[in-house]
Design a protein around this motif. Structure first.
Motif, PDB file in Angstrom:
ATOM      1  N   GLU A  29       0.827  -1.200   0.000  1.00 55.71           N
ATOM      2  CA  GLU A  29       0.000   0.000   0.000  1.00 55.71           C
ATOM      3  C   GLU A  29       0.870   1.262   0.000  1.00 55.71           C
ATOM      4  N   LYS A  30       0.500   2.206  -0.849  1.00 56.17           N
ATOM      5  CA  LYS A  30       1.215   3.472  -0.961  1.00 56.17           C
ATOM      6  C   LYS A  30       0.345   4.597  -0.392  1.00 56.17           C
ATOM      7  N   ILE A  40      12.784  12.901  -3.927  1.00 52.53           N
ATOM      8  CA  ILE A  40      11.398  12.458  -3.799  1.00 52.53           C
ATOM      9  C   ILE A  40      10.799  13.089  -2.547  1.00 52.53           C
ATOM     10  N   PRO A  41       9.662  13.766  -2.651  1.00 52.31           N
ATOM     11  CA  PRO A  41       9.047  14.383  -1.469  1.00 52.31           C
ATOM     12  C   PRO A  41       8.845  13.382  -0.338  1.00 52.31           C
ATOM     13  N   GLY A  42       9.133  13.820   0.886  1.00 55.34           N
ATOM     14  CA  GLY A  42       9.019  12.937   2.035  1.00 55.34           C
ATOM     15  C   GLY A  42       7.604  12.505   2.366  1.00 55.34           C
ATOM     16  N   VAL A  51       5.004   7.616   1.269  1.00 62.44           N
ATOM     17  CA  VAL A  51       5.430   6.485   2.092  1.00 62.44           C
ATOM     18  C   VAL A  51       4.725   5.220   1.611  1.00 62.44           C
ATOM     19  N   ARG A  52       5.271   4.077   1.998  1.00 62.89           N
ATOM     20  CA  ARG A  52       4.622   2.799   1.722  1.00 62.89           C
ATOM     21  C   ARG A  52       4.475   2.050   3.030  1.00 62.89           C
ATOM     22  N   ARG A  53       3.426   1.258   3.116  1.00 59.64           N
ATOM     23  CA  ARG A  53       3.134   0.501   4.333  1.00 59.64           C
ATOM     24  C   ARG A  53       3.706  -0.902   4.193  1.00 59.64           C
ATOM     25  N   GLY A  66       5.913  -1.529   9.313  1.00 55.07           N
ATOM     26  CA  GLY A  66       5.464  -0.152   9.484  1.00 55.07           C
ATOM     27  C   GLY A  66       5.667   0.696   8.241  1.00 55.07           C
ATOM     28  N   PHE A  67       5.452   1.994   8.370  1.00 51.80           N
ATOM     29  CA  PHE A  67       5.593   2.908   7.242  1.00 51.80           C
ATOM     30  C   PHE A  67       7.059   3.243   7.001  1.00 51.80           C
ATOM     31  N   VAL A  68       7.446   3.248   5.730  1.00 54.88           N
ATOM     32  CA  VAL A  68       8.802   3.636   5.337  1.00 54.88           C
ATOM     33  C   VAL A  68       8.685   4.622   4.183  1.00 54.88           C
ATOM     34  N   LYS A  69       9.728   5.433   4.000  1.00 49.21           N
ATOM     35  CA  LYS A  69       9.730   6.377   2.897  1.00 49.21           C
ATOM     36  C   LYS A  69       9.706   5.611   1.585  1.00 49.21           C
TER      37      LYS A  69
END
Length: 276
Positions: free
Chosen positions: A97-98, A153-155, A158-160, A164-167
């Motif tokens: 998921e993005k 790339i704008p911060g 993120v991807r799930r 957890g969430f990562v850039k």
């Protein structure tokens, strides 16, 4: 002969029987083959194809540049309409998921389907991890080297992941490179990894010159310095044509009109480009 037809873009063109929408979809015809490159966010691309008299059933393959909804969700409508090509090419981790993250709020930007959904409809996607040939002269590339410091790339993206969430570094984004008598014609979706990074990587791996680039350059909200550096880099590479779409923005279009080394245009809905 190579033909590129815009079935969906953010901007409306001269053909008033079709609709524009935030997203991207190209119909590509090359050497007797038909490919759909990106599918937009809904059924608009399908409706536009019908209005333009294009038979989507002829498409032998679909390429989805990355899993953001404005490029990928439309494929569900291709499937549900019974018009989806069984051959699908995607990047690695396509089904993660993005999101776009703004402070504590997360907005889901994902495609809206998983691999089980595709398999249940008889579609077994091919994952592009480096490069792959779709047809002779029509190749896909992924895992682009990041060499240009201006291409950040704008911060917020993120991807799930299970941890957890990562850039989001958009390692999943893929681009197409098509051989013509004048050089490669490259198709990009959003160019999140950076259009210069993509172009330089394809040139190095293919050992071929890029004649033209079509698609989203993701320069819409970029500073003037980055846009100028991007244009200069493409000029140095000898790119002759830049067909802007979707997330490119008006600023890069305006700057290109003042240059002489690159011919530019915006491919709005129903606009076409032909190469011998």
């Amino acid at each position: 002969m190579l033909r590129i037809l815009t079935l969906l873009d953010d901007k409306a063109g001269e053909r008033k029987c079709v609709e524009n929408r935030h997203g991207l979809c190209y119909l590509v015809q090359y050497d007797g083959h038909t490919v759909i490159f990106d599918t937009g966010p809904d059924d608009t691309a399908l409706k536009n194809a019908f209005a333009l008299g294009e038979d989507i059933r002829k498409a032998e393959a679909t390429v989805i540049s990355h899993s953001h909804y404005d490029h990928a969700t439309g494929f569900k409508y291709f499937i549900e309409s019974g018009l989806a090509a069984k051959k699908l090419f995607i990047g690695p981790d396509f089904f993660q998921e993005k999101y776009s993250c703004d402070l504590a709020k997360h907005a889901n930007l994902s495609a809206g389907y998983n691999e089980n959904y595709l398999i249940s409809h008889g579609i077994f996607p091919t994952t592009v991890t480096d490069e792959v040939e779709v047809f002779p002269g029509f190749r896909l590339y992924c895992a682009f080297e990041r060499r240009n410091s201006c291409e950040t790339i704008p911060g917020k993206y993120v991807r799930r992941t299970p941890s957890g969430f990562v850039k989001d570094d958009f390692h999943d984004e893929i681009a197409a490179a098509i051989e013509t008598s004048k050089g490669l014609v490259v198709l990009v979706g959003c160019s999140h990894p950076g259009i210069l990074n993509i172009a330089e990587s394809i040139t190095e791996r293919s050992k071929k010159h890029i004649h033209a680039i079509f698609g989203g350059t993701h320069l819409k909200n970029s500073e003037e310095a980055r846009i100028r550096e991007t244009i200069g880099g493409l000029e140095d590479m000898g790119v002759s044509i830049l067909g802007l779409s979707h997330c490119s923005g008006d600023a890069v279009d305006s700057m290109l009109r003042c240059r002489t080394k690159i011919s530019s245009c915006h491919l709005a809905v129903a606009d076409e480009f032909f190469f011998d």
